[in-house]
Design a protein around this motif. Structure first.
Motif, PDB file in Angstrom:
ATOM      1  N   VAL A  55       0.901  -1.309  -0.192  1.00 40.39           N
ATOM      2  CA  VAL A  55       0.076   0.014  -0.078  1.00 40.39           C
ATOM      3  C   VAL A  55       0.868   1.281  -0.169  1.00 40.39           C
ATOM      4  N   ASP A  56       1.751   1.165   0.773  1.00 36.81           N
ATOM      5  CA  ASP A  56       2.821   2.328   0.960  1.00 36.81           C
ATOM      6  C   ASP A  56       3.262   2.552  -0.540  1.00 36.81           C
ATOM      7  N   GLU A  57       3.973   1.487  -1.244  1.00 33.79           N
ATOM      8  CA  GLU A  57       4.541   1.397  -2.553  1.00 33.79           C
ATOM      9  C   GLU A  57       3.530   2.285  -3.611  1.00 33.79           C
ATOM     10  N   ARG A  58       2.198   1.635  -3.444  1.00 32.56           N
ATOM     11  CA  ARG A  58       1.275   2.204  -4.305  1.00 32.56           C
ATOM     12  C   ARG A  58       0.943   3.667  -4.224  1.00 32.56           C
ATOM     13  N   ASN A  59       0.766   4.165  -3.134  1.00 32.80           N
ATOM     14  CA  ASN A  59       0.764   5.458  -2.647  1.00 32.80           C
ATOM     15  C   ASN A  59       1.819   6.287  -3.183  1.00 32.80           C
ATOM     16  N   LYS A  60       2.971   5.681  -3.014  1.00 30.99           N
ATOM     17  CA  LYS A  60       4.428   6.623  -3.346  1.00 30.99           C
ATOM     18  C   LYS A  60       4.266   6.713  -4.801  1.00 30.99           C
ATOM     19  N   TRP A  61       3.910   5.713  -5.634  1.00 29.87           N
ATOM     20  CA  TRP A  61       3.755   5.920  -7.018  1.00 29.87           C
ATOM     21  C   TRP A  61       2.666   6.672  -7.641  1.00 29.87           C
TER      22      TRP A  61
END
Length: 102
Positions: A55-61
């Motif tokens: 989720v953090d990676e998706r939010n970052k991207w």
């Protein structure tokens, strides 16, 4: 009567032996179950951590994509403004050129 008593004692000892064996098996199964439950808890924690990381990676991207779109929009706007200024300068130059010709 003595034979029956001896047979009953023999049967009793066999049953006690079977009960002890079953009790040991139950203890082993309880321990195995407990270990498996602990492994499940550990794996669930790892899965939770991986899901949070995902989720953090998706939010970052998503954030990076939004920022890039905003920058692209800014550059497109700058290009439009530059094009408009170029037209104004050309128009001004053309009007000055025609003023000079007259």
């Amino acid at each position: 009567m003595m034979v029956e008593a001896a047979e009953l004692r023999k049967m009793l000892l066999e049953m006690e032996s079977k009960v002890e064996l079953l009790e040991r098996e139950v203890e082993f199964l309880k321990k195995d179950k407990s270990e498996n439950e602990e492994k499940i808890r550990v794996l669930e924690k790892k899965i939770g951590a991986l899901e949070r990381k995902d989720v953090d990676e998706r939010n970052k991207w998503t954030r990076i994509e939004k920022e890039l779109r905003e920058k692209i929009q800014e550059k497109e706007n700058e290009g439009l403004e530059l094009g408009q200024k170029t037209k104004e300068v050309e128009s001004f130059a053309n009007s000055k050129s025609s003023d000079m010709e007259e």
